[in-house]
Design an enzyme around this catalytic site. Sequence first.
Site, short mmCIF file in Angstrom:
data_model
loop_
_atom_site.label_atom_id
_atom_site.label_comp_id
_atom_site.label_asym_id
_atom_site.label_seq_id
_atom_site.Cartn_x
_atom_site.Cartn_y
_atom_site.Cartn_z
N PHE A 172 47.70 -64.43 56.83
CA PHE A 172 46.43 -65.14 57.38
C PHE A 172 45.32 -64.56 58.43
O PHE A 172 46.02 -63.20 58.89
CB PHE A 172 46.64 -66.03 58.51
CG PHE A 172 47.84 -67.40 58.04
CD1 PHE A 172 47.29 -68.75 57.90
CD2 PHE A 172 49.16 -67.51 58.02
CE1 PHE A 172 47.92 -69.32 57.23
CE2 PHE A 172 50.07 -67.85 57.15
CZ PHE A 172 49.04 -69.20 57.11
N ASP A 173 44.16 -64.45 58.85
CA ASP A 173 42.95 -64.03 58.82
C ASP A 173 43.57 -65.10 60.65
O ASP A 173 44.66 -65.91 60.12
CB ASP A 173 42.00 -63.88 58.76
CG ASP A 173 40.57 -64.04 59.60
OD1 ASP A 173 40.73 -62.30 59.99
OD2 ASP A 173 40.01 -64.43 59.95
N LEU A 174 43.31 -63.89 61.44
CA LEU A 174 43.11 -65.01 62.68
C LEU A 174 42.27 -65.41 63.41
O LEU A 174 42.63 -66.89 63.52
CB LEU A 174 43.78 -63.52 64.34
CG LEU A 174 43.95 -64.15 65.77
CD1 LEU A 174 44.95 -64.86 65.09
CD2 LEU A 174 44.42 -62.81 66.22
N ASP A 175 40.80 -64.89 63.50
CA ASP A 175 39.83 -65.63 63.63
C ASP A 175 39.17 -66.32 63.27
O ASP A 175 38.91 -66.50 61.99
CB ASP A 175 38.90 -64.39 64.81
CG ASP A 175 39.06 -63.81 65.73
OD1 ASP A 175 40.42 -64.51 66.35
OD2 ASP A 175 38.40 -62.27 66.12
#
Length: 216
Positions: free
Chosen positions: A8-11
């Site tokens: 996953f990306d975060l932001d």
Amino acid sequence: MRINTVLFDLDGTLINTNELIISSFLHTLNTYYPNQYKREDVLPFIGPSLHDTFSKIDENKVEEMITSYRKFNHDHHDELVEEYETVYETVRELKRQGYKVGIVTTKARQTVEMGLQLSKLDEFFDVVVTIDDVENVKPHPEPLQKALELLDAKPEEALMVGDNHHDIVGGQNAGTKTAAVSWTLKGRAYLEAYKPDFMLDKMSDLLPILSNMNRS
């Protein structure tokens, strides 16, 4: 090939940091260039590294602006970060089902940890790769390759989930499947142009997608 790993990306993917990021950019840019930047002007800055963004504005003030951005971002983090619905439940269920889960982000580790602790997601992730851990950022495959190596996972067994073209192209460059999130600030059509394998309208859409992929 079964999918056993989700990156996953975060932001903008796991946590809603849009207002925090926009406010941090506007604060920094208005400090150095008063009244020259509006909200819509900073939207393209979401995704690339801070160094890449600020070096295009003024190569001589890059480190100053990064320091200013990070201080504001840190000071206002908890008041401006919000949760996305079904994220916590989905990640918890992925872990329950035995998936390897990791994060690949262009943020610095300190603020990554703040966001994960605030959203209570910190207990779930086996690996977190930040800008502090790599030479090259997404869409270069290095961050994803590092996460996969640490998770002992193969690209063809992994899915990359993100809200920006850096995530989708990064996944494609690393050889993973890709899923874009429709709640991206840049709009669904923007990400569809990069041809992700899947489009999520909410994070829980991941569960039936993975179930179907692993059944076929």
